[in-house]
Design an enzyme around this catalytic site. Structure first.
Site, mmCIF file in Angstrom:
data_model
loop_
_atom_site.group_PDB
_atom_site.id
_atom_site.type_symbol
_atom_site.label_atom_id
_atom_site.label_comp_id
_atom_site.label_asym_id
_atom_site.label_seq_id
_atom_site.Cartn_x
_atom_site.Cartn_y
_atom_site.Cartn_z
ATOM 1 N N HIS A 1 -38.727 -25.882 61.563
ATOM 2 C CA HIS A 1 -37.843 -26.032 62.725
ATOM 3 C C HIS A 1 -37.692 -24.696 63.428
ATOM 4 O O HIS A 1 -37.777 -23.631 62.800
ATOM 5 C CB HIS A 1 -36.468 -26.594 62.332
ATOM 6 C CG HIS A 1 -35.778 -25.840 61.237
ATOM 7 N ND1 HIS A 1 -36.144 -25.954 59.915
ATOM 8 C CD2 HIS A 1 -34.762 -24.952 61.274
ATOM 9 C CE1 HIS A 1 -35.358 -25.176 59.180
ATOM 10 N NE2 HIS A 1 -34.521 -24.553 59.976
ATOM 11 N N ASN B 1 -36.737 -19.573 60.482
ATOM 12 C CA ASN B 1 -36.568 -18.978 59.160
ATOM 13 C C ASN B 1 -37.599 -19.587 58.220
ATOM 14 O O ASN B 1 -37.745 -20.810 58.152
ATOM 15 C CB ASN B 1 -35.157 -19.251 58.648
ATOM 16 C CG ASN B 1 -34.098 -18.595 59.509
ATOM 17 O OD1 ASN B 1 -34.271 -17.457 59.939
ATOM 18 N ND2 ASN B 1 -33.022 -19.302 59.795
ATOM 19 N N CYS C 1 -36.683 -35.262 58.311
ATOM 20 C CA CYS C 1 -37.484 -36.485 58.432
ATOM 21 C C CYS C 1 -36.557 -37.672 58.712
ATOM 22 O O CYS C 1 -36.897 -38.561 59.504
ATOM 23 C CB CYS C 1 -38.294 -36.733 57.160
ATOM 24 S SG CYS C 1 -39.753 -35.668 57.012
ATOM 25 N N HIS D 1 -35.049 -22.665 65.912
ATOM 26 C CA HIS D 1 -33.709 -22.580 66.488
ATOM 27 C C HIS D 1 -33.844 -22.056 67.920
ATOM 28 O O HIS D 1 -34.506 -21.028 68.139
ATOM 29 C CB HIS D 1 -32.844 -21.588 65.708
ATOM 30 C CG HIS D 1 -32.643 -21.926 64.261
ATOM 31 N ND1 HIS D 1 -31.468 -22.454 63.775
ATOM 32 C CD2 HIS D 1 -33.452 -21.789 63.185
ATOM 33 C CE1 HIS D 1 -31.566 -22.617 62.460
ATOM 34 N NE2 HIS D 1 -32.764 -22.227 62.077
ATOM 35 N N ASP E 1 -27.757 -28.348 66.624
ATOM 36 C CA ASP E 1 -27.492 -27.949 65.245
ATOM 37 C C ASP E 1 -26.084 -28.397 64.846
ATOM 38 O O ASP E 1 -25.131 -28.283 65.615
ATOM 39 C CB ASP E 1 -27.630 -26.428 65.106
ATOM 40 C CG ASP E 1 -27.713 -25.975 63.654
ATOM 41 O OD1 ASP E 1 -28.791 -25.516 63.255
ATOM 42 O OD2 ASP E 1 -26.696 -26.083 62.934
ATOM 43 N N HIS F 1 -43.813 -34.158 58.804
ATOM 44 C CA HIS F 1 -43.249 -33.184 57.870
ATOM 45 C C HIS F 1 -44.210 -32.024 57.646
ATOM 46 O O HIS F 1 -45.318 -32.199 57.150
ATOM 47 C CB HIS F 1 -42.914 -33.832 56.526
ATOM 48 C CG HIS F 1 -42.209 -32.883 55.605
ATOM 49 N ND1 HIS F 1 -40.856 -32.659 55.670
ATOM 50 C CD2 HIS F 1 -42.673 -32.046 54.653
ATOM 51 C CE1 HIS F 1 -40.506 -31.745 54.782
ATOM 52 N NE2 HIS F 1 -41.597 -31.358 54.137
ATOM 53 N N HIS G 1 -38.160 -28.201 56.283
ATOM 54 C CA HIS G 1 -38.940 -28.936 57.285
ATOM 55 C C HIS G 1 -38.996 -27.991 58.483
ATOM 56 O O HIS G 1 -37.936 -27.599 59.004
ATOM 57 C CB HIS G 1 -38.231 -30.258 57.635
ATOM 58 C CG HIS G 1 -38.938 -31.117 58.639
ATOM 59 N ND1 HIS G 1 -39.220 -32.466 58.412
ATOM 60 C CD2 HIS G 1 -39.396 -30.863 59.884
ATOM 61 C CE1 HIS G 1 -39.813 -32.979 59.471
ATOM 62 N NE2 HIS G 1 -39.935 -32.016 60.389
ATOM 63 N N CYS H 1 -35.947 -35.806 52.850
ATOM 64 C CA CYS H 1 -35.903 -34.674 53.782
ATOM 65 C C CYS H 1 -34.961 -35.030 54.919
ATOM 66 O O CYS H 1 -35.184 -36.027 55.614
ATOM 67 C CB CYS H 1 -37.302 -34.354 54.314
ATOM 68 S SG CYS H 1 -37.301 -33.191 55.694
HETATM 69 P P1 DGP Z 1 -32.363 -22.860 58.429
HETATM 70 O O1 DGP Z 1 -31.306 -22.060 57.730
HETATM 71 O O2 DGP Z 1 -33.211 -22.017 59.342
HETATM 72 O O3 DGP Z 1 -33.155 -23.727 57.472
HETATM 73 O O4 DGP Z 1 -31.557 -23.841 59.402
HETATM 74 C C1 DGP Z 1 -31.242 -25.164 59.128
HETATM 75 C C2 DGP Z 1 -30.242 -25.599 60.158
HETATM 76 O O5 DGP Z 1 -30.166 -27.015 60.102
HETATM 77 C C3 DGP Z 1 -28.832 -25.075 59.965
HETATM 78 O O6 DGP Z 1 -28.492 -24.261 61.089
HETATM 79 C C4 DGP Z 1 -27.954 -26.309 59.919
HETATM 80 C C5 DGP Z 1 -28.865 -27.414 60.418
HETATM 81 N N1 DGP Z 1 -28.655 -28.709 59.805
HETATM 82 C C6 DGP Z 1 -28.707 -28.990 58.464
HETATM 83 N N2 DGP Z 1 -28.490 -30.299 58.261
HETATM 84 C C7 DGP Z 1 -28.307 -30.860 59.491
HETATM 85 C C8 DGP Z 1 -28.064 -32.192 59.936
HETATM 86 O O7 DGP Z 1 -27.954 -33.137 59.175
HETATM 87 N N3 DGP Z 1 -27.938 -32.364 61.283
HETATM 88 C C9 DGP Z 1 -28.041 -31.342 62.180
HETATM 89 N N4 DGP Z 1 -27.901 -31.641 63.468
HETATM 90 N N5 DGP Z 1 -28.304 -30.078 61.795
HETATM 91 C C10 DGP Z 1 -28.424 -29.849 60.467
#
Ligand code: DGP
Length: 112
Positions: free
Chosen positions: A98, A85, A6, A100, A29, A45, A96, A3
């Site tokens: 989250h 989301n 994680c 925004h 992000d 998690h 996982h 993950c």
């Molecule tokens: P969602 O589509 O709601 O699952 O958003 C996941 C977000 O996670 C997306 O906006 C990009 C971000 N993201 C994915 N991988 C990484 C990472 O390795 N590092 C960071 N900082 N953000 C990430």
């Protein structure tokens, strides 16, 4: 566990941290969709909002109690939007939980 969040929570994958304590982590992000785009995750998690239960909802509470401070630390002085989301129809891409935090400009009034 394979993950990405994680891995970020454990410090194995680098991130630009905004705030961290024993239960949660806030970081920028990697693919920002607004001038300020911060993600807040529980270190434990939880796969999505669908997996929130009476046993783990304390993590959600802790996140929401901290969001105003995280927003201030990220420089959001004039408001912000919080989005989570959940599942395929919402295009959740990281399984996982989250939240925004989006801001730094006038956002559109409607999300969809
Ligand atoms: P969602 O589509 O709601 O699952 O958003 C996941 C977000 O996670 C997306 O906006 C990009 C971000 N993201 C994915 N991988 C990484 C990472 O390795 N590092 C960071 N900082 N953000 C990430």
């Amino acid at each position: 566990m394979d993950c990405v969040f994680c891995g970020i929570a454990a410090g194995k994958i680098p991130s630009k941290k905004v705030y961290e304590d024993e239960t949660l982590l806030a970081f920028h992000d990697i693919n920002p969709e607004a001038p300020v785009h911060v993600l807040v995750i529980p270190k434990q998690h939880i796969s999505s909002l669908d997996a929130v239960t009476p046993e783990n909802s304390g993590f959600v509470r802790a996140i929401f109690e901290k969001i105003p401070e995280i927003a201030r630390l990220a420089g959001l002085e004039n408001g912000y939007r919080v989005v989570s989301n959940c599942g395929p129809d919402a295009a959740q891409s990281v399984p996982h939980l989250h939240f925004h935090i989006l801001g730094g400009k006038q956002l559109p009034a409607h999300i969809v």
